[in-house]
Write a protein that holds these residues in place. Structure first.
Motif, mmCIF file in Angstrom:
data_model
loop_
_atom_site.group_PDB
_atom_site.id
_atom_site.type_symbol
_atom_site.label_atom_id
_atom_site.label_comp_id
_atom_site.label_asym_id
_atom_site.label_seq_id
_atom_site.Cartn_x
_atom_site.Cartn_y
_atom_site.Cartn_z
ATOM 1 N N LEU A 177 113.391 -26.098 35.033
ATOM 2 C CA LEU A 177 113.454 -27.546 35.249
ATOM 3 C C LEU A 177 114.581 -27.924 36.203
ATOM 4 O O LEU A 177 114.400 -28.762 37.101
ATOM 5 N N LEU A 178 115.743 -27.311 36.027
ATOM 6 C CA LEU A 178 116.886 -27.631 36.888
ATOM 7 C C LEU A 178 116.658 -27.166 38.321
ATOM 8 O O LEU A 178 116.944 -27.898 39.278
ATOM 9 N N ILE A 179 116.143 -25.955 38.472
ATOM 10 C CA ILE A 179 115.866 -25.461 39.819
ATOM 11 C C ILE A 179 114.760 -26.288 40.464
ATOM 12 O O ILE A 179 114.825 -26.630 41.658
ATOM 13 N N GLY A 180 113.721 -26.616 39.666
ATOM 14 C CA GLY A 180 112.653 -27.458 40.198
ATOM 15 C C GLY A 180 113.175 -28.812 40.653
ATOM 16 O O GLY A 180 112.790 -29.311 41.716
ATOM 17 N N GLY A 181 114.066 -29.405 39.861
ATOM 18 C CA GLY A 181 114.672 -30.664 40.252
ATOM 19 C C GLY A 181 115.512 -30.536 41.511
ATOM 20 O O GLY A 181 115.502 -31.425 42.371
ATOM 21 N N ALA A 182 116.231 -29.423 41.617
ATOM 22 C CA ALA A 182 117.047 -29.188 42.808
ATOM 23 C C ALA A 182 116.176 -29.054 44.052
ATOM 24 O O ALA A 182 116.491 -29.602 45.120
ATOM 25 N N LEU A 183 115.071 -28.330 43.937
ATOM 26 C CA LEU A 183 114.175 -28.153 45.075
ATOM 27 C C LEU A 183 113.491 -29.462 45.452
ATOM 28 O O LEU A 183 113.304 -29.758 46.634
ATOM 29 N N ALA A 184 113.118 -30.247 44.440
ATOM 30 C CA ALA A 184 112.487 -31.533 44.712
ATOM 31 C C ALA A 184 113.450 -32.489 45.425
ATOM 32 O O ALA A 184 113.012 -33.399 46.143
ATOM 33 N N ASN A 185 114.752 -32.284 45.237
ATOM 34 C CA ASN A 185 115.774 -33.141 45.855
ATOM 35 C C ASN A 185 116.543 -32.415 46.954
ATOM 36 O O ASN A 185 117.709 -32.741 47.218
ATOM 37 N N ARG A 186 115.876 -31.446 47.585
ATOM 38 C CA ARG A 186 116.572 -30.653 48.606
ATOM 39 C C ARG A 186 116.988 -31.487 49.813
ATOM 40 O O ARG A 186 117.874 -31.076 50.574
ATOM 41 N N ARG A 187 116.358 -32.631 50.029
ATOM 42 C CA ARG A 187 116.752 -33.504 51.137
ATOM 43 C C ARG A 187 117.841 -34.504 50.726
ATOM 44 O O ARG A 187 118.225 -35.355 51.516
ATOM 45 N N THR A 188 118.263 -34.393 49.470
ATOM 46 C CA THR A 188 119.387 -35.208 48.981
ATOM 47 C C THR A 188 120.491 -34.245 48.566
ATOM 48 O O THR A 188 120.560 -33.825 47.403
ATOM 49 N N PRO A 189 121.343 -33.839 49.509
ATOM 50 C CA PRO A 189 122.281 -32.729 49.271
ATOM 51 C C PRO A 189 123.139 -32.871 48.024
ATOM 52 O O PRO A 189 123.353 -31.890 47.301
ATOM 53 N N GLN A 190 123.652 -34.060 47.744
ATOM 54 C CA GLN A 190 124.548 -34.212 46.602
ATOM 55 C C GLN A 190 123.826 -33.972 45.271
ATOM 56 O O GLN A 190 124.415 -33.436 44.329
ATOM 57 N N MET A 191 122.564 -34.352 45.175
ATOM 58 C CA MET A 191 121.789 -34.057 43.973
ATOM 59 C C MET A 191 121.395 -32.582 43.942
ATOM 60 O O MET A 191 121.482 -31.925 42.905
ATOM 61 N N HIS A 192 120.955 -32.081 45.083
ATOM 62 C CA HIS A 192 120.470 -30.702 45.172
ATOM 63 C C HIS A 192 121.536 -29.704 44.730
ATOM 64 O O HIS A 192 121.287 -28.843 43.880
ATOM 65 N N LYS A 193 122.732 -29.827 45.284
ATOM 66 C CA LYS A 193 123.771 -28.834 45.000
ATOM 67 C C LYS A 193 124.254 -28.913 43.556
ATOM 68 O O LYS A 193 124.592 -27.897 42.948
ATOM 69 N N ARG A 194 124.268 -30.110 42.983
ATOM 70 C CA ARG A 194 124.716 -30.247 41.594
ATOM 71 C C ARG A 194 123.696 -29.674 40.613
ATOM 72 O O ARG A 194 124.065 -29.002 39.649
ATOM 73 N N LEU A 195 122.432 -29.925 40.853
ATOM 74 C CA LEU A 195 121.405 -29.370 39.964
ATOM 75 C C LEU A 195 121.352 -27.847 40.079
ATOM 76 O O LEU A 195 121.147 -27.146 39.079
ATOM 77 N N MET A 196 121.541 -27.324 41.285
ATOM 78 C CA MET A 196 121.586 -25.873 41.456
ATOM 79 C C MET A 196 122.764 -25.286 40.687
ATOM 80 O O MET A 196 122.626 -24.258 40.003
ATOM 81 N N LEU A 197 123.917 -25.929 40.787
ATOM 82 C CA LEU A 197 125.104 -25.430 40.096
ATOM 83 C C LEU A 197 124.918 -25.462 38.579
ATOM 84 O O LEU A 197 125.264 -24.497 37.881
ATOM 85 N N ILE A 198 124.345 -26.533 38.059
ATOM 86 C CA ILE A 198 124.148 -26.630 36.612
ATOM 87 C C ILE A 198 123.146 -25.582 36.136
ATOM 88 O O ILE A 198 123.299 -25.002 35.052
ATOM 89 N N ALA A 199 122.122 -25.304 36.943
ATOM 90 C CA ALA A 199 121.183 -24.233 36.602
ATOM 91 C C ALA A 199 121.901 -22.894 36.510
ATOM 92 O O ALA A 199 121.625 -22.081 35.618
ATOM 93 N N MET A 200 122.848 -22.654 37.407
ATOM 94 C CA MET A 200 123.599 -21.404 37.395
ATOM 95 C C MET A 200 124.565 -21.351 36.207
ATOM 96 O O MET A 200 124.848 -20.265 35.687
ATOM 97 N N ILE A 201 125.061 -22.503 35.768
ATOM 98 C CA ILE A 201 125.932 -22.524 34.583
ATOM 99 C C ILE A 201 125.185 -21.971 33.382
ATOM 100 O O ILE A 201 125.730 -21.214 32.581
ATOM 101 N N GLY A 202 123.919 -22.334 33.257
ATOM 102 C CA GLY A 202 123.112 -21.796 32.169
ATOM 103 C C GLY A 202 122.987 -20.291 32.214
ATOM 104 O O GLY A 202 122.875 -19.623 31.178
ATOM 105 N N MET A 203 123.023 -19.725 33.423
ATOM 106 C CA MET A 203 122.918 -18.271 33.576
ATOM 107 C C MET A 203 124.204 -17.545 33.208
ATOM 108 O O MET A 203 124.216 -16.314 33.109
ATOM 109 N N MET A 204 125.286 -18.286 33.018
ATOM 110 C CA MET A 204 126.561 -17.660 32.688
ATOM 111 C C MET A 204 126.646 -17.217 31.224
ATOM 112 O O MET A 204 127.459 -16.368 30.874
ATOM 113 N N SER A 205 125.808 -17.785 30.365
ATOM 114 C CA SER A 205 125.911 -17.496 28.931
ATOM 115 C C SER A 205 125.779 -16.010 28.594
ATOM 116 O O SER A 205 126.618 -15.456 27.875
#
Length: 245
Positions: free
Chosen positions: A138-166
């Motif tokens: 969901l987070l990656i999908g949201g990031a890709l859907a907002n790839r033309r909105t850099p501030q949203m794109h990069k934050r959603l990508m980062l939060i998706a990666m936070i989940g991978m840290m567990s």
């Protein structure tokens, strides 16, 4: 002119935050998986861990490549090579479905390898990677859907990666106060806390992508802790992991 001068330090801080955070994440992934995978022939592996299978190697390759791609993507933005950033983003989009399938199967297979963090039973820990898959998607999908909105794109990508840290942080040999849910959820969420602080310092408010992405991530973590020791979850985990036995 004054507006332009104000934007330059903000853009520099933005690039510094996301690139340094990505590099720190990469280091933590390596440290967390060093005994069980990356340096398994050098460091002592966790007790009871079975040898890596072909599926484990495929999973490790895909997610290591994704982590490296994430780091490279942040660097490309910092270097203003958005053309290469978009090209690599297309490649990442193509391998995402494969990652979701491999992550799901690997999570179920991991129960039989006892590959989870110490002190957490495999069936209990299964809630972490298995329920992280839809959140990640969901987070990656949201990031890709907002790839033309850099501030949203990069934050959603980062939060998706936070989940991978567990899984990585949960495997680290931490002192007793930092094991269990604290290591798996609270410590990775320090990255989310840092993002909130960065938003406040950079914009004077928390970006809506940080709010909604953070709520999705933290809400899913709370859900996992609430269910992972219930009879219903354990019965489901036994059934689901039995599909790949």
């Amino acid at each position: 002119m004054a507006t332009l001068a104000q934007r330059r330090p903000a853009a520099s801080a933005d690039r510094w935050f996301f690139t340094s955070t990505a590099l720190l994440m990469l280091a933590l992934v390596f440290i967390g998986f060093a005994p069980s995978y990356y340096l398994s022939g050098i460091l002592k592996p966790p007790p009871g861990l079975k040898p890596a299978t072909t599926l484990v190697h495929v999973h490790a390759f895909l997610f290591s490549a994704w982590m490296l791609l994430f780091v490279l993507q942040t660097q490309l933005v910092a270097w203003r090579r958005t053309d290469l950033h978009r090209l690599l983003g297309t490649i990442g989009f193509l391998i995402l479905p494969v990652m979701i399938v491999i992550a799901t199967v690997s999570a179920l297979h991991g129960v039989h390898r006892a590959s989870g963090p110490p002190m957490i039973p495999p069936l209990t820990f299964l809630a972490v990677p298995l329920l992280d898959v839809p959140v990640f998607a969901l987070l990656i999908g949201g990031a890709l859907a907002n790839r033309r909105t850099p501030q949203m794109h990069k934050r959603l990508m980062l939060i998706a990666m936070i989940g991978m840290m567990s899984p990585a942080i949960g495997r680290m040999p931490l002192p007793p106060p930092f094991v269990g849910p604290v290591a798996i959820f609270v410590l990775p969420d320090l990255f989310l806390f840092a993002l909130v602080l960065f938003d406040l310092m950079a914009m004077g408010r928390v970006h809506r992508a940080t709010v909604w992405g953070g709520l999705l991530l933290v809400g899913s973590q709370v859900l996992r802790v609430l269910v992972w020791e219930t009879e219903g979850w354990l019965a489901f985990a036994r059934w689901a992991s039995g599909l790949v036995a």
